[in-house]
Every structure is written in structure tokens, then in C-alpha cells.
Design a protein around this motif. Structure first.
Motif, PDB file in Angstrom:
ATOM      1  N   CYS A  68       0.894  -0.922   0.024  1.00  0.00           N
ATOM      2  CA  CYS A  68       0.079  -0.071  -0.082  1.00  0.00           C
ATOM      3  C   CYS A  68       0.686   1.291  -0.023  1.00  0.00           C
ATOM      4  O   CYS A  68       1.911   1.423   0.858  1.00  0.00           O
TER       5      CYS A  68
ATOM      6  N   HIS B  98      -1.067  -1.339  -4.308  1.00  0.00           N
ATOM      7  CA  HIS B  98      -2.402  -0.418  -4.055  1.00  0.00           C
ATOM      8  C   HIS B  98      -2.037   0.949  -3.817  1.00  0.00           C
ATOM      9  O   HIS B  98      -1.347   1.114  -2.762  1.00  0.00           O
TER      10      HIS B  98
ATOM     11  N   THR C 180      -3.109   5.222  -3.436  1.00  0.00           N
ATOM     12  CA  THR C 180      -4.435   6.269  -3.433  1.00  0.00           C
ATOM     13  C   THR C 180      -4.249   7.195  -4.235  1.00  0.00           C
ATOM     14  O   THR C 180      -5.238   7.924  -4.793  1.00  0.00           O
TER      15      THR C 180
ATOM     16  N   SER D 274      -2.371  -0.796  -8.971  1.00  0.00           N
ATOM     17  CA  SER D 274      -3.734  -0.891  -8.763  1.00  0.00           C
ATOM     18  C   SER D 274      -4.070   0.565  -8.189  1.00  0.00           C
ATOM     19  O   SER D 274      -3.948   0.738  -6.570  1.00  0.00           O
TER      20      SER D 274
ATOM     21  N   ILE E 245      -6.569   2.727  -6.075  1.00  0.00           N
ATOM     22  CA  ILE E 245      -7.540   2.334  -5.128  1.00  0.00           C
ATOM     23  C   ILE E 245      -8.357   3.748  -4.887  1.00  0.00           C
ATOM     24  O   ILE E 245      -7.839   4.698  -4.705  1.00  0.00           O
ATOM     25  N   ASP E 246      -9.596   3.508  -4.617  1.00  0.00           N
ATOM     26  CA  ASP E 246     -10.603   4.656  -3.945  1.00  0.00           C
ATOM     27  C   ASP E 246     -10.918   4.425  -2.750  1.00  0.00           C
ATOM     28  O   ASP E 246     -11.607   3.556  -2.391  1.00  0.00           O
TER      29      ASP E 246
ATOM     30  N   ARG F 299     -14.683   4.054  -1.764  1.00  0.00           N
ATOM     31  CA  ARG F 299     -15.334   2.950  -2.465  1.00  0.00           C
ATOM     32  C   ARG F 299     -14.961   1.660  -1.849  1.00  0.00           C
ATOM     33  O   ARG F 299     -15.803   0.985  -1.544  1.00  0.00           O
ATOM     34  N   ASP F 300     -13.865   1.593  -1.969  1.00  0.00           N
ATOM     35  CA  ASP F 300     -13.251   0.133  -1.366  1.00  0.00           C
ATOM     36  C   ASP F 300     -13.411  -0.094   0.098  1.00  0.00           C
ATOM     37  O   ASP F 300     -13.777  -1.198   0.487  1.00  0.00           O
TER      38      ASP F 300
ATOM     39  N   ALA G  46     -17.090  -0.992   0.516  1.00  0.00           N
ATOM     40  CA  ALA G  46     -17.259  -2.443   0.234  1.00  0.00           C
ATOM     41  C   ALA G  46     -16.980  -3.403   1.376  1.00  0.00           C
ATOM     42  O   ALA G  46     -17.346  -4.307   1.604  1.00  0.00           O
TER      43      ALA G  46
ATOM     44  N   ILE H 142      -7.750  -4.363   3.139  1.00  0.00           N
ATOM     45  CA  ILE H 142      -7.546  -5.290   1.680  1.00  0.00           C
ATOM     46  C   ILE H 142      -7.275  -6.693   1.908  1.00  0.00           C
ATOM     47  O   ILE H 142      -7.695  -7.688   1.105  1.00  0.00           O
TER      48      ILE H 142
ATOM     49  N   ARG I 216     -10.538  -8.393   2.361  1.00  0.00           N
ATOM     50  CA  ARG I 216     -11.158  -8.466   1.045  1.00  0.00           C
ATOM     51  C   ARG I 216     -10.479  -9.619   0.121  1.00  0.00           C
ATOM     52  O   ARG I 216     -11.541 -10.197  -0.412  1.00  0.00           O
ATOM     53  N   ASP I 217      -9.565  -9.403   0.125  1.00  0.00           N
ATOM     54  CA  ASP I 217      -8.681 -10.189  -1.252  1.00  0.00           C
ATOM     55  C   ASP I 217      -8.015 -11.366  -0.666  1.00  0.00           C
ATOM     56  O   ASP I 217      -7.607 -12.200  -1.372  1.00  0.00           O
TER      57      ASP I 217
END
Length: 326
Positions: free
Chosen positions: A10, A39, A41, A62, A64-65, A68-69, A72, A105, A108-109
Motif C-alpha cells: 500500500c 495499491h 491512493t 492498482s 484504489i479509491d 469506495r473500497d 465495500a 485489503i 477483502r482479497d
């Protein structure tokens, strides 16, 4: 459930120093994983660092927002709507924001998260079968000691602090410190984390972040090592693998300054211990000022006289040029 074979980094901000590019390149070259994902920003500044990463096989940039993320992740983890977003927007530093992002993250992943001030020195695949894991490091001031009213315990740790200071100052003091490091207590560090997606342990970490008061969230390490320790203290470590310091932290805090000292013969193998897979070099402690100096040319010039540069050359076989081609 096994951990997915991907590494996450990150980054908060547009400018990516070479020292942190080497972290990503070493994971891609040495980690033996399917993908290495940065990731970020902000839009990364164009330049040789970005071009090097874009041209490296297995590396994914990648954007990332966070709003938004994190929204989620709130839904997936059954957290109060807007809670993670408010937490992220309420902290002050990139380090604190990265503490939040890494946990979200991974929830999520799934995968392995690495801090930017790391070098991957061996395959990470053997770590994938353990389920969730963290690493321990040798420290002086664990929370229970900071909060103790025992003068004897305080005095003991003042002594440990002074002894560490001596070994930090001595030439090649890292070698001598290894003879006494067993005297130092273990603490958890979140510079290296691994987990399958959606684990209860990561959900507990997210909930523990949200449970901190607005004042507590802003304290140093509150969303990182101290939070991990508190979750383990409250929930226990059942189902969580805690790796020994040799795996990720072979050169502990403060002593890590020796990685940047001039040495007559600096060999990467001397730093590594049996089982070492990542070397965390603690940019947040005493080596922060070094970050701006590090370039591919710097590493080439110091590869035989500095342990950090020797480690980079050992883990990034195809060292890029300072000005990577378009």
C-alpha cells in the motif's frame, strides 16, 4: 483455506522513492508468488520508478479509491456503514492510513501484505498453508511494561534499552546483539501479515480499530503493532500463526541502523538467519533519512560495503538503471 499467492503493498502519495520500488521488485523476483500488487491512493508521478514497475512481470499497479473500497469492506465485514471511511478520513498520517488499508485489503482479497521498507529474501509460498499469520520482533517496551507500576520491571527494561543503545553504537554491534537478543520480549508487528480473505481474525482487527477512541487512534502504533497485540491478548492466538523474529525481523528495531553502516565486507548472507524470508529494515525508526539517498546507482556503489545494498543486489537480480527507459 489457504492464503492466495499474491503480495500486497500500500502506498499513500504520488512520489515513490527507489527504496520502496526495491521492496516491490524483490517480492516479484524472489517471493515466488503469482502477483505483486501495489495499491496506491494517488496517481503515481511519472518517472523511472513508475516505468520500472510497469515493465516488471508480475507487478500490478492498482489505483484504489479509499471511500469506495472501504465501503465495500464495511458491507462484507458487517461493519457500521461509513465507519471505516470515517476512521480513514479522521487519521492524520500516511502510516495510519496504510494501517487501515492493509487490514481492509487483506480482509477483502487475502494474500500476504508487506510494508514498503522490506526486502523479500526467499520464497513466500511456504507461508501460504499456515492460515492467518503475523511475525514477532524483539522490542524493549511492550505495552504491559509501559503501563507497569513495578519499579523493578521498569528498571530492567531501562537496562535493556541502554544495552541496545550500546550495541547500536558499536561497530558491527548487530553481531553482538544477536548473543543477547533472547533477553528482549517479543512484540507483534504488522509490517508482514498474511491471511485468507474474510477471516474472523481480520474482522476482529477491523472492529478493534473502530472501538478505539478518536484520541487513541492518533497515537503512534495504535492502529498497527499495539492493535495486533491487543487483539491477540483479548482473543488469544488460536488459529493464528506467530512467526519467530528470524522469519521477518532478523535485525530488530534500532539495531537495523547497522544495515546502512559502512562495512569492510558486507554480505547479504551474513544478515539472514535460518528461515528468513523477509528483512524489514524499519524506515520509520532511524533509517528514514536514508530513503532519499537510495537509487540503483547508490546500491551498485555500496553493494560490497553496506548490508542494505548487498541485500538489494541479492534479491533484485536485474537492478534497473536510474533512468528506466520508456
Amino acid at each position: 483455506m489457504t492464503i492466495p499467492a499474491r503480495v500486497h503493498f500500500c502506498w499513500v502519495g504520488p512520489r515513490l522513492p527507489w527504496a520502496y520500488v526495491f521492496a516491490i521488485l524483490s517480492a516479484a523476483a524472489t517471493g515466488d508468488m503469482d502477483a505483486v500488487i501495489l495499491h496506491h491512493t494517488d496517481a503515481l508521478a511519472d518517472g523511472p520508478q513508475k516505468r520500472t514497475l510497469e515493465s516488471t512481470p508480475g507487478v500490478i499497479l492498482s489505483r484504489i479509491d479509499p471511500q469506495r473500497d472501504l465501503t465495500a469492506v464495511e458491507q462484507a465485514a458487517d461493519l457500521p456503514p461509513g465507519s471505516l471511511v470515517a476512521l480513514y478520513e479522521g487519521v492524520r498520517t500516511p502510516v495510519q492510513r496504510a494501517d487501515i488499508l492493509r487490514t481492509a485489503i487483506l480482509y477483502r482479497d487475502g494474500g500476504i501484505y508487506l510494508d514498503m521498507d522490506t526486502l523479500t529474501t526467499a520464497s513466500l509460498r511456504p507461508l501460504l498453508e499456515s492460515g492467518p499469520f503475523v511475525g514477532a520482533e524483539r522490542i524493549v517496551w511492550p505495552p504491559h511494561v509501559r503501563n507497569t507500576r513495578s519499579p523493578l520491571l521498569k528498571a530492567r527494561h531501562i537496562g535493556l534499552s541502554l544495552m541496545r543503545r550500546v550495541f547500536r553504537a558499536l561497530p558491527d554491534g548487530w553481531k553482538g546483539f544477536r548473543r543477547v537478543e533472547h533477553l528482549y520480549p517479543l512484540g507483534l508487528n504488522n509490517a508482514v501479515l498474511g491471511s485468507p480473505p474474510g477471516t474472523p481474525w481480520l474482522r476482529a482487527c477491523l472492529r478493534a480499530m473502530l472501538a478505539l477512541s478518536p484520541e487513541a487512534r492518533l497515537r503512534p502504533y495504535a492502529l498497527g503493532p499495539h492493535l495486533l497485540q491487543s487483539v491477540v491478548d483479548q482473543r488469544g492466538a488460536e488459529g493464528l500463526t506467530i512467526h519467530e523474529p528470524s522469519v521477518f525481523y532478523p535485525v530488530p528495531p534500532e539495531i537495523s541502523e547497522h544495515l546502512f553502516r559502512t562495512s569492510r565486507q558486507a554480505r547479504a548472507a551474513d544478515i539472514l538467519l535460518p528461515g528468513t524470508r523477509v528483512v524489514h529494515w524499519y524506515a520509520s525508526v532511524r533509517t528514514r533519512s536514508r530513503v532519499g539517498q537510495i537509487t540503483p546507482a547508490y546500491v551498485r556503489a555500496h553493494r560490497n560495503s553496506e548490508y542494505y545494498s548487498a541485500l538489494v543486489c541479492a534479491t533484485v537480480p536485474d537492478l534497473p538503471a536510474d533512468n528506466a527507459p520508456d
